[in-house]
Design a protein around this motif. Structure first.
Motif, short mmCIF file in Angstrom:
data_model
loop_
_atom_site.label_atom_id
_atom_site.label_comp_id
_atom_site.label_asym_id
_atom_site.label_seq_id
_atom_site.Cartn_x
_atom_site.Cartn_y
_atom_site.Cartn_z
N ASP A 272 34.09 65.00 75.03
CA ASP A 272 35.40 65.45 75.50
C ASP A 272 35.83 64.63 76.71
O ASP A 272 35.49 64.95 77.84
N PRO B 209 34.58 75.00 79.38
CA PRO B 209 33.30 74.73 80.03
C PRO B 209 33.03 73.25 80.32
O PRO B 209 33.57 72.38 79.65
N LYS B 210 32.21 73.01 81.31
CA LYS B 210 31.60 71.72 81.62
C LYS B 210 32.56 70.64 82.11
O LYS B 210 32.34 69.46 81.89
N GLU B 211 33.61 71.03 82.80
CA GLU B 211 34.52 70.05 83.40
C GLU B 211 33.77 69.33 84.54
O GLU B 211 33.03 69.94 85.29
N VAL B 212 33.97 68.03 84.68
CA VAL B 212 33.31 67.26 85.73
C VAL B 212 34.29 66.95 86.86
O VAL B 212 35.50 67.05 86.70
N LYS B 213 33.73 66.55 88.00
CA LYS B 213 34.53 66.15 89.16
C LYS B 213 34.82 64.66 89.08
O LYS B 213 34.10 63.89 88.46
N THR C 75 39.40 62.40 86.21
CA THR C 75 39.43 62.83 84.82
C THR C 75 40.88 62.82 84.34
O THR C 75 41.80 63.01 85.15
N LEU D 226 37.90 66.37 79.77
CA LEU D 226 37.17 67.18 80.76
C LEU D 226 35.97 66.47 81.37
O LEU D 226 35.60 66.74 82.51
N LYS D 227 35.34 65.59 80.60
CA LYS D 227 34.08 65.00 81.03
C LYS D 227 34.13 63.51 81.30
O LYS D 227 33.19 62.94 81.83
N ARG E 32 37.12 69.72 90.33
CA ARG E 32 37.42 70.26 89.00
C ARG E 32 38.72 71.04 89.08
O ARG E 32 39.01 71.68 90.09
#
Length: 167
Positions: free
Chosen positions: A3, A105-109, A145, A6-7, A99
């Motif tokens: 993804d 779920p699991k979004e990164v900075k 992101t 988000l990632k 974020r």
């Protein structure tokens, strides 16, 4: 099945120019009609020549025109009037690094370096000036992101009010 929204963390390139421009405007470094260095296809900074994407040059521009043609030289010159740590802090205030808090779920900075990071990773004699000029057009170590960039632009369209994205 990765993804990227988000990632994925990517250099924002020219989509980062409004961050530097907004900092300049909000801190009275420039006004909307302030013209900076004439773009002749690039700008000498120290012993390096930083090219603009348009080798023919854009001429002398204000912030509105510089954004509309995405002139690199305008933002190179503007960055020379701003401290690297100020760009870093302002980027964080624009919510481009944290974020977004979307309900997925699991979004990164994202990431933006500061002077301390450069000295730790490149040594105490690193040229902050060259790094800062490069960052001003969204190149180098700055990473965002796609979702945080969309939220930033949505805030611009919402008169500066940032809202948490959601489904």
């Amino acid at each position: 099945m990765f993804d990227r929204v988000l990632k994925g963390r990517f250099p924002p390139a020219s989509t980062f120019k409004p961050v530097v421009g907004l900092f300049g405007l909000e801190n009275n470094i420039i006004e909307k009609n302030t013209k900076l260095a004439e773009c002749t296809g690039g700008l000498n900074v120290g012993n390096r020549y930083f090219k603009c994407w348009y080798s023919g040059g854009h001429g002398k521009l204000n912030i509105i025109d510089a954004l509309s043609v995405s002139c690199d030289v305008y933002f190179y010159d503007l960055s020379l009037k701003i401290a690297l740590d100020d760009i870093s802090e302002f980027t964080k205030k624009c919510y481009l690094i944290d974020r977004t808090g979307i309900d997925l779920p699991k979004e990164v900075k994202g990431f933006i370096p500061d002077t301390k990071w450069y000295k730790k990773n490149y040594g105490k004699y690193v040229s902050i000036l060259g790094q800062k000029v490069n960052l001003s057009i969204g190149q180098g170590e700055v990473l965002v992101t796609p979702l945080s960039l969309c939220a930033f632009y949505a805030a611009i369209g919402n008169n500066g009010v940032w809202k948490r994205p959601h489904l």
